[in-house]
Design an enzyme around this catalytic site. Structure first.
Site, PDB file in Angstrom:
ATOM      1  N   ASP A   8       0.880  -1.161   0.000  1.00 27.46           N
ATOM      2  CA  ASP A   8       0.000   0.000   0.000  1.00 27.46           C
ATOM      3  C   ASP A   8       0.928   1.224   0.000  1.00 27.46           C
ATOM      4  OD1 ASP A   8      -2.382   1.619   0.444  1.00 27.46           O
ATOM      5  OD2 ASP A   8      -1.629   1.864   2.492  1.00 27.46           O
ATOM      6  N   ASP A  10      -0.084   5.104   0.720  1.00 31.48           N
ATOM      7  CA  ASP A  10      -0.379   6.115   1.738  1.00 31.48           C
ATOM      8  C   ASP A  10      -0.363   5.493   3.137  1.00 31.48           C
ATOM      9  OD1 ASP A  10      -0.840   8.199  -0.183  1.00 31.48           O
ATOM     10  OD2 ASP A  10      -2.796   7.323  -0.601  1.00 31.48           O
ATOM     11  N   ARG A  48     -11.769   8.052  -2.815  1.00 26.68           N
ATOM     12  CA  ARG A  48     -12.105   9.474  -2.805  1.00 26.68           C
ATOM     13  C   ARG A  48     -13.602   9.722  -2.601  1.00 26.68           C
ATOM     14  NH1 ARG A  48      -9.870  12.644  -7.868  1.00 26.68           N
ATOM     15  NH2 ARG A  48      -8.084  11.343  -7.334  1.00 26.68           N
ATOM     16  N   SER A 113      -5.190   4.981  -4.562  1.00 28.76           N
ATOM     17  CA  SER A 113      -5.082   6.367  -5.019  1.00 28.76           C
ATOM     18  C   SER A 113      -4.859   6.509  -6.519  1.00 28.76           C
ATOM     19  CB  SER A 113      -3.933   7.055  -4.294  1.00 28.76           C
ATOM     20  OG  SER A 113      -3.738   8.349  -4.822  1.00 28.76           O
ATOM     21  N   ASN A 115      -3.513   9.105  -7.553  1.00 31.90           N
ATOM     22  CA  ASN A 115      -2.285   9.908  -7.596  1.00 31.90           C
ATOM     23  C   ASN A 115      -1.048   9.084  -7.259  1.00 31.90           C
ATOM     24  OD1 ASN A 115      -3.636  12.567  -8.016  1.00 31.90           O
ATOM     25  ND2 ASN A 115      -4.552  12.065  -6.051  1.00 31.90           N
ATOM     26  N   ASP A 167      -1.620  -0.326   6.069  1.00 34.65           N
ATOM     27  CA  ASP A 167      -1.799   0.428   7.308  1.00 34.65           C
ATOM     28  C   ASP A 167      -3.268   0.680   7.634  1.00 34.65           C
ATOM     29  OD1 ASP A 167      -2.118   2.365   5.179  1.00 34.65           O
ATOM     30  OD2 ASP A 167      -2.170   3.872   6.758  1.00 34.65           O
TER      31      ASP A 167
HETATM   32  C1  BG6 Z   1      -5.797   5.879  -0.353  1.00 35.94           C
HETATM   33  C2  BG6 Z   1      -5.752   6.879   0.776  1.00 35.94           C
HETATM   34  O1  BG6 Z   1      -4.518   5.376  -0.575  1.00 35.94           O
HETATM   35  O2  BG6 Z   1      -6.245   6.491  -1.550  1.00 35.94           O
HETATM   36  C3  BG6 Z   1      -7.104   7.554   0.932  1.00 35.94           C
HETATM   37  O3  BG6 Z   1      -5.403   6.197   1.980  1.00 35.94           O
HETATM   38  C4  BG6 Z   1      -7.531   8.159  -0.396  1.00 35.94           C
HETATM   39  O4  BG6 Z   1      -7.009   8.550   1.916  1.00 35.94           O
HETATM   40  C5  BG6 Z   1      -7.536   7.089  -1.482  1.00 35.94           C
HETATM   41  O5  BG6 Z   1      -8.831   8.731  -0.297  1.00 35.94           O
HETATM   42  C6  BG6 Z   1      -7.899   7.648  -2.864  1.00 35.94           C
HETATM   43  O6  BG6 Z   1      -6.888   8.526  -3.250  1.00 35.94           O
HETATM   44  P1  BG6 Z   1      -6.998   9.625  -4.395  1.00 35.94           P
HETATM   45  O7  BG6 Z   1      -5.597  10.187  -4.421  1.00 35.94           O
HETATM   46  O8  BG6 Z   1      -7.316   8.909  -5.676  1.00 35.94           O
HETATM   47  O9  BG6 Z   1      -8.032  10.601  -4.017  1.00 35.94           O
HETATM   48 MG    MG Z   2      -2.781   3.255   3.416  1.00 35.15          MG
END
Ligand code: BG6
Ligand code: MG
Length: 217
Positions: A8, A10, A48, A113, A115, A167
């Protein structure tokens, strides 16, 4: 035996939870909705859209507004992560990834994510991953096992030969549902269902980790 690791992002490799919090907090302030750091903890690993719905606490908005709010939060988030550099790697993450590679084992990213690519590039570790599964890879998000199953498939390994490092509660549940060996990073209240729980990756060596997994999994 374990031939691959799925990380993972984040909260495991870097602490972007703080940037997610700041971005959601800014949005919540603009909407006049109270939002605390503690409430943000519940959003760890949550996609998100679900995060936004939790932040809105039952307030309803038309679909187009929800889209605009998600875009706005992401704009703020992108603004905050522009400052990310290799210094933002959590202790032990790069060392473990390098050991995995040197041992001829595989490493994948398994992050919800959208991103994720940008973040690992800024962290300077993109070339340490054999495969990337991110917020664009699957439809059903954690706690569904789909993202990790996709990552394992990209590595060409069955779940039984992969360990997932997570986590978030939703991530631990996703990995368990997929039949993976699970390493939880953080407090027992959050990741206690993992096969092995560690406070962080600091000082974690591959050989020790594999040994611990073989007795606990
Ligand atoms: C996860 C994060 O990795 O990704 C979350 O722990 C987040 O907090 C999710 O909402 C989605 O991420 P993003 O960057 O696509 O908004
Ligand atoms: Mg995480």
């Amino acid at each position: 035996s374990i031939k691959g690791f799925i990380f993972d992002l984040d909260g495991v490799v870097t602490d972007t939870a703080e940037y997610h919090y700041q971005a959601w907090k800014r949005l919540a302030d603009e909407l006049g909705i109270p939002f605390t750091r503690e409430e943000n903890e519940a959003l760890r690993g949550i996609p998100r859209r679900e995060s936004l719905l939790m932040l809105l606490k039952g307030r309803t908005y038309p679909e187009t507004t929800l889209d605009e709010l998600m875009e706005r939060k992401n704009r703020y988030y992108l603004e905050y992560i522009r400052a990310i550099s290799p210094r933002d790697l959590l202790p032990g993450a790069r060392e473990l990834l390098q050991e995995i590679r040197a041992a001829g084992l595989k490493a994948a990213l398994g992050s919800a994510s959208k991103n994720a690519r940008e973040v690992i590039e800024r962290l300077g570790i993109a070339d340490l991953f054999d495969a990337i599964a991110d917020g664009y890879s699957v439809t059903r998000q954690k706690p569904a096992p789909d993202l990790f199953l996709h990552a394992a498939a990209l590595l060409g390994l069955p779940p039984t030969e992969c360990a997932v490092v997570e986590d978030a509660t939703a991530g631990v549940e996703a990995a368990l549902a997929g039949g993976f060996t699970v390493i939880g990073i953080g407090p027992h209240e959050r990741v206690g269902r993992a096969h092995l729980v560690l406070p962080s990756l600091a000082g974690v060596s591959l050989s020790k980790l594999l040994e611990q997994l073989s007795v606990s999994a």
